[in-house]
Scaffold this motif. Structure first.
Motif, short mmCIF file in Angstrom:
data_model
loop_
_atom_site.label_atom_id
_atom_site.label_comp_id
_atom_site.label_asym_id
_atom_site.label_seq_id
_atom_site.Cartn_x
_atom_site.Cartn_y
_atom_site.Cartn_z
N LEU A 1 0.33 8.23 4.20
CA LEU A 1 1.19 8.12 2.75
C LEU A 1 2.34 7.27 3.32
CD1 LEU A 1 1.62 8.84 -0.15
CD2 LEU A 1 2.91 10.76 0.77
N GLN A 2 2.65 6.46 2.40
CA GLN A 2 3.98 5.61 2.71
C GLN A 2 5.07 6.49 2.24
OE1 GLN A 2 4.20 2.36 3.72
NE2 GLN A 2 6.69 2.77 3.37
N ALA A 3 6.07 6.75 3.27
CA ALA A 3 7.37 7.44 3.32
C ALA A 3 8.22 6.68 3.88
CB ALA A 3 7.05 9.05 3.93
N SER B 1 0.82 -1.17 0.00
CA SER B 1 -0.03 -0.05 0.12
C SER B 1 0.88 1.26 0.03
CB SER B 1 -0.95 -0.13 1.17
OG SER B 1 -1.65 -1.19 1.05
N ILE B 2 0.38 2.42 -0.53
CA ILE B 2 1.26 3.64 -0.72
C ILE B 2 0.28 4.79 -0.09
CG2 ILE B 2 0.14 4.26 -2.98
CD1 ILE B 2 3.12 5.72 -3.51
N LEU B 3 -0.90 4.38 -0.08
CA LEU B 3 -2.05 5.62 0.69
C LEU B 3 -3.04 4.87 1.40
CD1 LEU B 3 -2.58 8.73 0.74
CD2 LEU B 3 -4.15 8.10 -1.06
N LYS B 4 -3.38 5.22 2.47
CA LYS B 4 -4.43 4.86 3.19
C LYS B 4 -5.17 5.89 3.83
CE LYS B 4 -2.23 0.53 4.74
NZ LYS B 4 -1.77 -0.49 5.77
N THR B 5 -6.54 5.66 3.90
CA THR B 5 -7.32 6.68 4.66
C THR B 5 -8.18 5.68 5.65
OG1 THR B 5 -9.47 6.81 3.37
CG2 THR B 5 -7.64 8.11 2.76
N ARG B 6 -8.66 6.45 6.81
CA ARG B 6 -9.35 5.69 7.76
C ARG B 6 -10.41 6.51 8.46
NH1 ARG B 6 -7.83 2.22 5.35
NH2 ARG B 6 -6.41 0.31 5.85
N ASP B 7 -11.63 6.30 8.28
CA ASP B 7 -12.66 7.03 8.91
C ASP B 7 -12.64 8.61 8.21
OD1 ASP B 7 -15.02 7.40 10.40
OD2 ASP B 7 -13.89 8.09 12.04
N LEU B 8 -12.09 8.58 7.03
CA LEU B 8 -12.03 10.13 6.43
C LEU B 8 -13.48 10.83 6.36
CD1 LEU B 8 -9.75 12.08 5.47
CD2 LEU B 8 -10.03 11.19 3.33
N SER B 9 -13.49 11.92 6.96
CA SER B 9 -14.73 12.49 6.79
C SER B 9 -14.66 14.12 6.71
CB SER B 9 -15.63 12.40 8.10
OG SER B 9 -15.72 11.08 8.01
N THR C 1 3.32 8.02 7.00
CA THR C 1 3.12 9.43 7.81
C THR C 1 1.57 9.95 7.56
OG1 THR C 1 5.44 9.54 7.06
CG2 THR C 1 4.33 11.70 7.21
N SER C 2 1.25 10.80 8.52
CA SER C 2 -0.24 11.39 8.42
C SER C 2 0.04 12.68 7.67
CB SER C 2 -0.49 11.56 9.84
OG SER C 2 -1.75 12.22 9.72
N ILE C 3 -0.68 12.62 6.54
CA ILE C 3 -0.60 13.92 5.85
C ILE C 3 -1.81 14.94 6.02
CG2 ILE C 3 1.13 13.13 4.20
CD1 ILE C 3 -1.18 12.80 2.22
N GLY C 4 -2.75 14.52 6.60
CA GLY C 4 -4.16 15.14 6.85
C GLY C 4 -3.95 16.19 7.52
N GLY C 5 -4.40 17.66 6.84
CA GLY C 5 -4.15 18.74 7.70
C GLY C 5 -2.97 19.52 7.05
N MET C 6 -2.21 18.89 6.10
CA MET C 6 -0.96 19.49 5.48
C MET C 6 -1.51 20.33 4.41
SD MET C 6 1.92 16.68 4.86
CE MET C 6 3.03 16.09 6.34
N LYS C 7 -0.85 21.62 3.99
CA LYS C 7 -1.00 22.53 3.00
C LYS C 7 -0.85 21.84 1.61
CE LYS C 7 -1.83 25.76 5.87
NZ LYS C 7 -3.59 26.23 6.13
N PRO C 8 -1.40 22.37 0.69
CA PRO C 8 -1.20 21.43 -0.59
C PRO C 8 0.24 21.65 -1.14
CG PRO C 8 -2.99 23.07 -0.94
CD PRO C 8 -2.42 23.13 0.53
N TYR C 9 1.03 22.48 -0.79
CA TYR C 9 2.42 22.70 -1.39
C TYR C 9 3.57 21.62 -0.48
CZ TYR C 9 4.01 25.20 2.90
OH TYR C 9 4.20 25.82 4.01
N GLN C 10 2.77 21.43 0.66
CA GLN C 10 3.60 20.44 1.77
C GLN C 10 3.33 19.14 1.10
OE1 GLN C 10 1.80 21.69 5.22
NE2 GLN C 10 3.93 22.25 6.09
N ILE C 11 2.16 18.70 0.69
CA ILE C 11 1.49 17.50 0.23
C ILE C 11 2.19 17.00 -1.28
CG2 ILE C 11 -0.34 16.26 -0.93
CD1 ILE C 11 -1.96 17.31 1.53
N THR C 12 2.38 18.21 -1.94
CA THR C 12 3.13 18.05 -3.43
C THR C 12 4.64 17.68 -3.09
OG1 THR C 12 2.10 20.09 -4.46
CG2 THR C 12 3.98 19.43 -5.33
#
Length: 259
Positions: A63-65, A3-11, A70-81
């Protein structure tokens, strides 16, 4: 595959409206994944959560890093890029008064390897790096069959070529995961076929995971290996194209329930 990306209970809620409701995804490396559902099902909102446009109301995006998630929820778009996620948009967003080539080069800014002084004084390191960026941008344009249009203004490209330019610009950020939001919207059958071939080529050439929202069911069923179905913000089904095509909940969501 891992897996490279997972979400859990994402709302995600907007006031009293639940746009995405407890969605669990498990995306594998180098896979082609479809996200479908009726209009208003929450597909683009989910993309916006995964790419940092919105913050989750609750739940996790992982996200697999390196060797761990690593949790990326709440990061800014440029950080996620920078973490390796890139996207295109439902409504094309190009620098329309810049050249095709410049649209791609702009996306490479995070990897520029000369400093301010070298840029101002035009030192040899500046020209060396500019040449490297130019060559890389031209290679990407060649991959999407736009190298011969490099010096044209983006706004002068036909609609289908603007879509391909947006994909090239996203690839310029060197993503691990590429999100495509309705890439075939507005395309004729020949353009859709060419796009399907291009997406397959990109997955193989760049070893990238591709997740796409699409209303063209023939494209989704022919292209994707795994499909998630949203309805009213909930994930109502997940499986292969054959499983999704015959799923009663999916049929009901699209066609309604018999009286």
């Amino acid at each position: 595959m891992a897996s490279i990306l997972k979400t859990r209970d994402l709302s995600r809620e907007f006031g009293g409206l639940i746009a995405v409701d407890s969605v669990n995804l498990d995306i594998e490396e180098n896979s082609l994944v479809g996200l479908i559902g009726p209009n208003g099902a929450g597909k683009t909102t989910l993309f916006n959560l995964l790419t940092g446009v919105y913050e989750p109301t609750r739940g996790m995006i992982m996200l697999q890093a390196e060797k761990s998630f690593t949790s990326i929820g709440g990061m800014k778009p440029y950080q996620i890029t920078k973490m390796g996620l890139a996207r295109t948009f439902q409504n094309i967003r190009l620098f329309k008064n810049k050249s095709v080539l410049d649209n791609v080069k702009i996306a490479m800014h995070k990897d520029i390897q000369y400093g301010v002084v070298a840029g101002i004084l035009r030192l040899p390191s500046f020209f060396k790096e500019e040449n490297r960026v130019h060559e890389m941008a031209m290679e990407l344009l060649n991959e999407v069959h736009l190298a011969d249009k490099a010096n044209e203004l983006a706004k002068n490209l036909p609609y289908g070529e603007q879509r391909r330019l947006e994909i090239a610009r996203a690839l310029a950020t060197k993503p691990k995961i590429l999100f495509l939001d309705e890439p075939a919207a507005g395309m004729n059958p020949q353009e859709t076929k060419e796009l399907t071939d291009l997406i397959r080529h990109i997955r193989e050439q760049f070893k990238v995971t591709i997740i796409l929202i699409e209303h063209d069911m023939s494209l989704v069923m022919n292209l994707c290996e795994k499909i998630y179905v949203l309805n009213y913000g909930e994930c109502i089904a997940c499986g292969t194209p054959e499983e999704i095509k015959n799923n009663p909940k999916v049929i009901e969501a699209y066609l309604g329930e018999d009286d």
